[in-house]
Scaffold this motif. Structure first.
Motif, PDB file in Angstrom:
ATOM      1  N   SER A 157      39.232  29.562  39.586  1.00 35.98           N
ATOM      2  CA  SER A 157      38.978  30.485  40.107  1.00 35.98           C
ATOM      3  C   SER A 157      39.110  31.820  39.241  1.00 35.98           C
ATOM      4  O   SER A 157      38.006  32.996  39.502  1.00 35.98           O
ATOM      5  CB  SER A 157      40.453  30.736  40.849  1.00 35.98           C
ATOM      6  OG  SER A 157      41.337  31.097  40.462  1.00 35.98           O
ATOM      7  N   TRP A 170      45.078  31.136  44.528  1.00 34.57           N
ATOM      8  CA  TRP A 170      43.593  30.636  44.192  1.00 34.57           C
ATOM      9  C   TRP A 170      42.451  31.662  44.764  1.00 34.57           C
ATOM     10  O   TRP A 170      41.987  32.612  43.869  1.00 34.57           O
ATOM     11  CB  TRP A 170      43.057  29.696  44.177  1.00 34.57           C
ATOM     12  CG  TRP A 170      41.853  29.763  46.295  1.00 34.57           C
ATOM     13  CD1 TRP A 170      43.421  29.181  47.448  1.00 34.57           C
ATOM     14  CD2 TRP A 170      41.325  29.846  46.164  1.00 34.57           C
ATOM     15  NE1 TRP A 170      42.478  29.222  48.191  1.00 34.57           N
ATOM     16  CE2 TRP A 170      41.191  29.873  47.916  1.00 34.57           C
ATOM     17  CE3 TRP A 170      39.864  30.564  45.812  1.00 34.57           C
ATOM     18  CZ2 TRP A 170      40.029  30.303  48.848  1.00 34.57           C
ATOM     19  CZ3 TRP A 170      38.727  30.646  46.259  1.00 34.57           C
ATOM     20  CH2 TRP A 170      38.856  30.621  48.320  1.00 34.57           C
ATOM     21  N   TRP A 171      41.728  32.555  45.494  1.00 35.91           N
ATOM     22  CA  TRP A 171      41.526  33.319  45.926  1.00 35.91           C
ATOM     23  C   TRP A 171      41.678  35.023  45.682  1.00 35.91           C
ATOM     24  O   TRP A 171      41.030  36.136  45.222  1.00 35.91           O
ATOM     25  CB  TRP A 171      40.975  33.925  47.780  1.00 35.91           C
ATOM     26  CG  TRP A 171      40.723  35.281  48.164  1.00 35.91           C
ATOM     27  CD1 TRP A 171      41.354  36.031  49.335  1.00 35.91           C
ATOM     28  CD2 TRP A 171      39.157  34.703  47.908  1.00 35.91           C
ATOM     29  NE1 TRP A 171      39.785  36.722  49.587  1.00 35.91           N
ATOM     30  CE2 TRP A 171      38.913  36.337  49.049  1.00 35.91           C
ATOM     31  CE3 TRP A 171      38.543  33.699  47.672  1.00 35.91           C
ATOM     32  CZ2 TRP A 171      37.526  36.700  49.137  1.00 35.91           C
ATOM     33  CZ3 TRP A 171      36.872  34.224  47.508  1.00 35.91           C
ATOM     34  CH2 TRP A 171      36.720  35.714  48.512  1.00 35.91           C
ATOM     35  N   SER A 172      43.823  35.436  45.131  1.00 36.16           N
ATOM     36  CA  SER A 172      43.763  36.245  44.922  1.00 36.16           C
ATOM     37  C   SER A 172      43.594  36.502  43.522  1.00 36.16           C
ATOM     38  O   SER A 172      43.326  37.187  42.909  1.00 36.16           O
ATOM     39  CB  SER A 172      45.860  36.778  45.328  1.00 36.16           C
ATOM     40  OG  SER A 172      46.155  36.633  46.631  1.00 36.16           O
ATOM     41  N   ASP A 194      47.247  30.613  49.826  1.00 38.71           N
ATOM     42  CA  ASP A 194      46.085  31.147  49.013  1.00 38.71           C
ATOM     43  C   ASP A 194      45.632  32.398  47.941  1.00 38.71           C
ATOM     44  O   ASP A 194      45.150  32.915  47.256  1.00 38.71           O
ATOM     45  CB  ASP A 194      45.556  32.779  50.383  1.00 38.71           C
ATOM     46  CG  ASP A 194      44.666  32.424  51.489  1.00 38.71           C
ATOM     47  OD1 ASP A 194      44.482  31.600  51.890  1.00 38.71           O
ATOM     48  OD2 ASP A 194      45.531  33.124  52.714  1.00 38.71           O
ATOM     49  N   GLY A 246      35.549  34.679  38.808  1.00 35.35           N
ATOM     50  CA  GLY A 246      35.369  35.832  39.134  1.00 35.35           C
ATOM     51  C   GLY A 246      34.771  36.573  38.684  1.00 35.35           C
ATOM     52  O   GLY A 246      33.967  37.166  38.297  1.00 35.35           O
ATOM     53  N   TYR A 252      41.250  34.598  42.143  1.00 34.03           N
ATOM     54  CA  TYR A 252      39.993  34.999  41.803  1.00 34.03           C
ATOM     55  C   TYR A 252      39.059  36.299  41.909  1.00 34.03           C
ATOM     56  O   TYR A 252      38.257  37.357  41.183  1.00 34.03           O
ATOM     57  CB  TYR A 252      38.675  34.576  42.878  1.00 34.03           C
ATOM     58  CG  TYR A 252      37.173  35.021  43.437  1.00 34.03           C
ATOM     59  CD1 TYR A 252      36.270  34.510  42.558  1.00 34.03           C
ATOM     60  CD2 TYR A 252      37.376  35.384  44.342  1.00 34.03           C
ATOM     61  CE1 TYR A 252      35.229  34.898  42.426  1.00 34.03           C
ATOM     62  CE2 TYR A 252      35.683  36.221  44.278  1.00 34.03           C
ATOM     63  CZ  TYR A 252      34.759  35.716  44.048  1.00 34.03           C
ATOM     64  OH  TYR A 252      32.732  35.937  43.636  1.00 34.03           O
ATOM     65  N   ILE A 253      39.601  37.036  43.308  1.00 28.28           N
ATOM     66  CA  ILE A 253      39.481  38.637  43.691  1.00 28.28           C
ATOM     67  C   ILE A 253      40.055  39.576  42.530  1.00 28.28           C
ATOM     68  O   ILE A 253      39.181  40.579  42.121  1.00 28.28           O
ATOM     69  CB  ILE A 253      40.175  39.653  45.053  1.00 28.28           C
ATOM     70  CG1 ILE A 253      39.405  38.467  46.073  1.00 28.28           C
ATOM     71  CG2 ILE A 253      40.546  41.022  45.334  1.00 28.28           C
ATOM     72  CD1 ILE A 253      38.287  38.486  46.328  1.00 28.28           C
TER      73      ILE A 253
END
Length: 281
Positions: free
Chosen positions: A86, A174-176, A172, A90, A178-179
């Motif tokens: 991730s 992985w999303w954190s 979440d 990014g 990435y962002i």
């Protein structure tokens, strides 16, 4: 006559002359026009713009630190592979975003557009006339606009860390990642770009990152600075420059916009490279 070569600062094609050969009147006039244009664009940097950059740098720096500490707190070794993938996604997104913004600001618009022109398009016009000018910008001027772009997503991430239950944060994670890495590399893009124009005094670790193409290398970015500046727009890592050029991504996009609007790509940019536009005082 010798073949054209890229100058040491990567600005444009030139033909080498003997030491005793004086520049022609036309060349001297063009150089003088560029100096005047660069000075004119530089003087458009206002105190209000400086204040906006300071506010964005302070907000971004604090939010970045807050989110990093929380990412470390919630890290689990069994999700290391997800974090790495991730994070790479990014970085690639940041590289593409840098190319998209760079292409848009280089190719379309004018410094005469109210507010946006002088605040955000002006630095791109100045940079093509004076590529090493960016090396004379301090951290705030170089990175303030990029910090502005990341404040909102970083603030949303910080709110989530404060308000969401641990189970949802871990779900979440992985999303954190990435962002966070998207925002980190977006924030650093102009600093990396500045390093690509800095030929002396760089820290050894920066030169190592450039040499191994972890970040934008100097010689790689020179390709963009060959007039008319129509390729290799990605300035974070430059990883996507070759594949995007191979498929003709920017040319196809420009062709579509020209067909729909009739606008000419890089019309304003080229006018500044030649002389000072009459509509800007």
């Amino acid at each position: 006559m010798n073949s054209p070569k890229v100058t040491s600062n990567g600005n444009e094609n030139i033909t080498h002359r003997s030491k005793n050969e004086k520049p022609s009147g036309d060349i001297v006039e063009r150089r003088y026009s560029k100096q005047i244009a660069a000075k004119t664009l530089s003087e458009m940097y206002s105190p209000q713009k400086r204040l906006q950059e300071w506010i964005c740098v302070i907000l971004c720096g604090n939010l970045m630190l807050f989110n990093l500490l929380h990412l470390i707190f919630y890290f689990r070794i069994d999700t290391l592979h997800i974090m790495i993938l991730s994070s790479l996604a990014g970085i690639l997104t940041a590289d593409f975003a840098s190319g998209l913004v760079h292409w848009a600001a280089d190719t379309w618009g004018s410094v005469s557009i109210p507010i946006v022109g002088r605040a955000f398009i002006r630095p791109f016009r100045e940079h093509h006339i004076d590529p090493t000018g960016i090396t004379r910008h301090d951290w705030v001027e170089a990175n303030g606009d990029n910090c502005m772009l990341t404040v909102i997503p970083l603030a949303i991430m910080a709110r989530n860390f404060l308000m969401l239950p641990e189970a949802l944060i871990l779900q979440d994670y992985w999303w954190s990642c990435y962002i966070f890495f998207l925002c980190l590399f977006v924030t650093l893009t102009n600093q990396i770009h500045k390093w690509s124009h800095t030929y002396f005094g760089l820290p050894a670790w920066v030169e190592w990152l450039q040499r191994n193409h972890v970040i934008l290398p100097r010689q790689h970015h020179r390709i963009h600075h060959v007039s008319p500046h129509e390729t290799y727009f990605c300035i974070t890592t430059g990883w996507l420059d070759y594949p995007l050029e191979k498929i003709g991504f920017w040319r196809r996009l420009e062709g579509l916009i020209t067909k729909l609007t009739g606008l000419v790509p890089r019309d304003d940019d080229l006018s500044w490279a030649k002389t000072i536009p009459a509509d800007v005082k």
